[in-house]
Design an enzyme around this catalytic site. Structure first.
Site, PDB file in Angstrom:
ATOM      1  N   ARG A 195      15.990  -4.479  -8.564  1.00 55.36           N
ATOM      2  CA  ARG A 195      15.988  -5.908  -8.236  1.00 55.36           C
ATOM      3  C   ARG A 195      15.661  -6.690  -9.493  1.00 55.36           C
ATOM      4  NH1 ARG A 195      10.256  -6.664  -4.857  1.00 55.36           N
ATOM      5  NH2 ARG A 195       8.927  -6.406  -6.673  1.00 55.36           N
ATOM      6  N   ASN A 233      11.766 -15.268  -6.230  1.00 57.41           N
ATOM      7  CA  ASN A 233      10.581 -14.480  -5.903  1.00 57.41           C
ATOM      8  C   ASN A 233       9.955 -13.927  -7.174  1.00 57.41           C
ATOM      9  OD1 ASN A 233       8.999 -13.196  -3.642  1.00 57.41           O
ATOM     10  ND2 ASN A 233       9.552 -11.353  -4.789  1.00 57.41           N
ATOM     11  N   GLU A 234       8.709 -14.266  -7.394  1.00 58.00           N
ATOM     12  CA  GLU A 234       7.973 -13.736  -8.545  1.00 58.00           C
ATOM     13  C   GLU A 234       8.819 -13.739  -9.822  1.00 58.00           C
ATOM     14  OE1 GLU A 234       6.361  -9.892  -7.533  1.00 58.00           O
ATOM     15  OE2 GLU A 234       4.630 -10.797  -6.566  1.00 58.00           O
ATOM     16  N   GLU A 268       1.687 -13.500  -0.407  1.00 56.48           N
ATOM     17  CA  GLU A 268       1.794 -12.062  -0.152  1.00 56.48           C
ATOM     18  C   GLU A 268       0.453 -11.394  -0.370  1.00 56.48           C
ATOM     19  OE1 GLU A 268       4.611  -9.937  -2.525  1.00 56.48           O
ATOM     20  OE2 GLU A 268       6.170 -11.428  -2.265  1.00 56.48           O
ATOM     21  N   TRP A 324       2.736   1.062  -5.401  1.00 54.69           N
ATOM     22  CA  TRP A 324       3.051   1.023  -6.837  1.00 54.69           C
ATOM     23  C   TRP A 324       1.877   1.384  -7.734  1.00 54.69           C
ATOM     24  CZ3 TRP A 324      -0.281  -2.804  -8.037  1.00 54.69           C
ATOM     25  CH2 TRP A 324      -0.450  -3.863  -7.120  1.00 54.69           C
ATOM     26  N   GLU A 353      10.356   0.655  -1.013  1.00 54.96           N
ATOM     27  CA  GLU A 353       9.010   0.264  -0.584  1.00 54.96           C
ATOM     28  C   GLU A 353       8.655   0.784   0.809  1.00 54.96           C
ATOM     29  OE1 GLU A 353       8.060  -3.522  -3.373  1.00 54.96           O
ATOM     30  OE2 GLU A 353       9.215  -3.974  -1.572  1.00 54.96           O
ATOM     31  N   LYS A 354       9.247   1.901   1.189  1.00 53.74           N
ATOM     32  CA  LYS A 354       8.988   2.404   2.542  1.00 53.74           C
ATOM     33  C   LYS A 354       7.576   2.966   2.707  1.00 53.74           C
ATOM     34  CE  LYS A 354      11.714   6.566   1.557  1.00 53.74           C
ATOM     35  NZ  LYS A 354      12.388   6.009   0.367  1.00 53.74           N
ATOM     36  N   PHE A 355       6.884   3.184   1.589  1.00 51.01           N
ATOM     37  CA  PHE A 355       5.488   3.613   1.700  1.00 51.01           C
ATOM     38  C   PHE A 355       4.523   2.469   1.384  1.00 51.01           C
ATOM     39  CE2 PHE A 355       7.807   7.610   0.955  1.00 51.01           C
ATOM     40  CZ  PHE A 355       7.562   8.167   2.208  1.00 51.01           C
ATOM     41  N   HIS A 356       5.059   1.258   1.318  1.00 50.64           N
ATOM     42  CA  HIS A 356       4.221   0.062   1.181  1.00 50.64           C
ATOM     43  C   HIS A 356       3.952  -0.442   2.588  1.00 50.64           C
ATOM     44  CE1 HIS A 356       2.974  -4.022   0.271  1.00 50.64           C
ATOM     45  NE2 HIS A 356       3.017  -3.769  -1.027  1.00 50.64           N
TER      46      HIS A 356
HETATM   47  C1  GAL Z   1       5.643  -8.239  -4.750  1.00 54.10           C
HETATM   48  C2  GAL Z   1       7.047  -8.632  -4.323  1.00 54.10           C
HETATM   49  C3  GAL Z   1       7.383  -8.105  -2.963  1.00 54.10           C
HETATM   50  C4  GAL Z   1       6.983  -6.670  -2.840  1.00 54.10           C
HETATM   51  C5  GAL Z   1       5.527  -6.539  -3.122  1.00 54.10           C
HETATM   52  C6  GAL Z   1       4.990  -5.144  -2.999  1.00 54.10           C
HETATM   53  O1  GAL Z   1       5.560  -8.178  -6.127  1.00 54.10           O
HETATM   54  O2  GAL Z   1       7.187 -10.030  -4.343  1.00 54.10           O
HETATM   55  O3  GAL Z   1       8.773  -8.255  -2.747  1.00 54.10           O
HETATM   56  O4  GAL Z   1       7.720  -5.908  -3.749  1.00 54.10           O
HETATM   57  O5  GAL Z   1       5.263  -6.965  -4.431  1.00 54.10           O
HETATM   58  O6  GAL Z   1       3.620  -5.098  -3.283  1.00 54.10           O
END
Ligand code: GAL
Length: 655
Positions: A114, A152-153, A305, A313, A353-356
């Protein structure tokens, strides 16, 4: 100008990023049922939907989004609609390689992840504007729409050719002439003098250290280019919906954006905060970012968020112990948030991000995460009316400036051990430990409302900033500066004497002979405390009112801390307890009181309006003295003189 309150309307927004395109339509109905169950009143749609909205160049597929916008509205859930421009569809990179950014080595950042867009690409900007225009036109009148979330960010860099051309344009505008640029960049050093604008590049991989002012200007340029992208999209949505607030989400203390400058362009300042649940200072990390965001917003702000459980991560990704999601969410509200939102609503089953975690984890409705989310949603609804919109001014400000950070965070410096954010954290932590609540401010802001101004480290200062600090002290303010402050000007040119002469005079320093940076784990002894990271060989001019001296070692007997009137200079980083003690004394002398005098260890107390938030970050139950009679809004019970808080417990007291 639209206000955040136009979207909150006396409530705390509660919800998160909602990515329904990852799920079949049946799940959308299940989502709505659970959202209502959890008290969700706001979702952010569309953050990563570009390929779904524009599956091929110029095509538009809005039907699915129409359905979702209607579904949200029918169920009383507001939509923060995102422009999808942070993740272009694969066709864009394939058909238009010029939209892909390059790193300093010339490597392309390909699609497949991304944020693979070049801020300087005319093609990218063209497509981004077109999809934004159509999205805004289509949903402008939709009753679910409460706010816009741009991109986004924003955090990308580009060292490629189109960015190089844009960099040259930016530099021409800044310097006017090549002479101006050569002087500012100090190109007499290492035979770098430019004879043509065409010869100027972004800082690409070089054999040895890049020109530091080139690097500094490239950071400024990058922040400005990303801001241009934001403003272009913001202006499009504003044209369609002049009354709806617009935001873009910052990351926590992120180096890439001059957030002071960006915040001026936002109606709502929003941020993403992800402290590590295992970090003993996780709560203080959150508090710092919350203080900074509230100060940028100059009022209520949006927690865009956070994670309901683990992220994915870090090396090891720890879940939040029971109660911590609630505690840290209330901490954000205490420090001015009028929105408590998450990445993301439902934990993904596929993708990176399936483990987030999500508000609905893989464990689903019965899982602890959702159950805790649901409890929090009910509590935020209960306290919302009393809290939303309140803003509390503080009497202490910590100064922070991205340009100074950019100038200082480079190679070829006295020590690679000095990490600027860590230094800012150390000073904020000392105030946090002392229950002294603080704002953040820019060094050129009007500081007159503050009784104590804390400068952890401002390596580069403009003349205007220096004059501002001097005027602040002349006007009766108390100022404390940490080491490596006032060393350079805005071009990263070292001030004569290694520290600005006006500041040296302010602190009573005749000569700064040498910096003596310390190795990792090394410390120096001073009268009454130990310092780490840094020390300095300073000769005082004798005009100071108080000196704390180094003891032993090369600097034995020389000043470690100098006070002259209300100006303090601290040439090392005192250990946390000592720094807390020092700041506590300065605050007391400046007439600033802690929120409460007596608090058990681990308990944080914060005032928002007339409400007192008490937050127990400890694992043990504690009793807190709170003289008088109060109403705890979370439990709707009366509290007289003392209150017990369980492990990770919280209370919101109204007098
Ligand atoms: C942010 C991002 C989200 C997601 C999240 C995971 O940096 O805006 O889309 O990736 O982190 O922690």
């Amino acid at each position: 100008m639209p206000q955040f309150s136009d979207a909150t309307r006396g409530r705390i927004l509660f919800g998160g990023d909602y990515n329904p395109e990852q799920w079949p339509e049946e799940t959308w109905h299940e989502d709505v049922r659970l959202m209502k169950d959890a008290g969700v009143n706001s979702v952010t749609l569309g953050v990563f939907s570009w390929a779904k909205l524009e599956p091929e160049p110029g095509a538009r597929e809005f039907d699915w989004l129409d359905t979702l916008m209607d579904l949200m509205h029918d169920n009383g859930i507001g939509v923060v609609l995102a422009t999808p421009t942070s993740s272009p569809p694969p066709w864009m990179g394939r058909l238009h390689p010029d939209t892909l950014p390059r790193d300093a080595d010339g490597h392309i950042e390909w699609w497949g992840g991304r944020q693979h867009f070049s801020h300087s690409s005319a093609t990218y900007r063209h497509y981004a504007a077109a999809i934004t225009e159509d999205l805004a036109a289509r949903y402008a009148g939709h009753p679910a729409l409460t706010m816009w979330h741009i991109n986004n960010e924003y955090c990308t860099f580009d060292h490629g050719d189109e960015a190089a051309a844009a960099f040259r344009r930016w530099l021409r505008e800044k310097y006017g002439t090549l002479d101006g640029l050569n002087t500012a960049w100090g190109t007499a050093f290492w035979s770098q003098g430019y004879d043509s604008w065409d010869g100027i590049l972004p800082p690409r991989r070089a054999h040895y250290l890049n020109n530091p002012t080139q690097v500094l200007d490239f950071r400024r340029f990058t922040s400005d280019m990303l801001l241009e992208c934001y403003v272009a999209e913001r202006d499009i949505v504003r044209r369609h919906t002049p009354r709806l607030p617009v935001t873009t989400n910052f990351m926590s203390l992120w180096i890439g954006q001059d957030a002071w400058r960006w915040a001026e362009e936002e109606d709502v300042v929003s941020v993403d905060i992800y402290p590590d649940p295992r970090d003993p200072l996780g709560a203080q990390h959150g508090a710092l970012v919350q203080d900074m965001t509230r100060s940028q917003a100059r009022g209520p702000w949006m927690l865009m968020e956070q994670a309901a459980g683990p992220v994915n991560w870090r090396g090891v990704n720890h879940p939040k112990p029971r109660g911590v999601n609630r505690l840290w969410s209330l901490q954000a509200v205490a420090r001015g948030a009028d929105a408590v939102c998450y990445f993301q609503w439902r934990q993904s089953r596929q993708g990176a991000e399936k483990f987030h975690s999500g508000m609905v984890s893989h464990a689903g409705e019965r899982g602890r995460t959702f159950q805790e989310v649901k409890q929090l949603g009910a509590e935020l609804a209960r306290i919302g009316r009393e809290v939303a919109g309140n803003h509390t001014a503080n009497e202490i400000a910590i100064l922070h400036d991205w340009h100074s950070w950019w100038a200082g965070a480079q190679d070829g410096r006295p020590s690679t051990e000095v990490d600027h954010p860590a230094v800012v954290h150390a000073w904020h932590r000392a105030l946090w430990d002392a229950h002294l609540t603080t704002d953040f401010a820019h060094p050129e802001h009007d500081l007159t409302a503050y009784k104590l101004v804390v400068v952890p480290q401002l390596y580069a200062l403009t003349d205007a900033a220096i004059e501002n600090l001097l005027a602040y002290v002349r006007g009766g303010g108390t100022l404390v500066c940490g080491f490596l402050t006032g060393v350079a000007d805005e071009d990263d040119r070292v001030r004569p004497g290694g520290m600005d002469a006006r500041l040296r005079e302010l602190f009573g320093i005749r000569t700064l002979h040498e910096w003596w940076p310390l190795d990792a784990g090394e410390s120096v002894e001073c009268d009454g405390f130990r310092g780490s990271l840094w020390s300095e060989e300073i000769e005082a001019d004798g005009s100071d009112d108080e000196t704390i001296r180094y003891k032993g070692g090369e600097l034995d007997g020389l000043p470690a801390v100098l006070r002259k009137g209300r100006a303090w200079y601290v040439s090392t980083l005192p250990e946390p307890d000592e720094l807390r003690g020092l700041l506590g004394r300065m605050a007391a002398e400046a007439g600033v009181r802690p929120v409460l005098d007596r608090l058990p260890a681990g308990v944080e107390a914060v005032r928002r309006g007339d409400l007192l938030f008490l937050l127990n970050h400890g694992r043990e139950a504690v009793t807190v003295e709170v003289p008088g009679t109060h109403r705890d809004l979370l439990t709707d019970t009366t509290v007289t003189d003392e209150l017990s808080l369980g492990r990770y417990g919280a209370a919101v007291l109204k007098p």
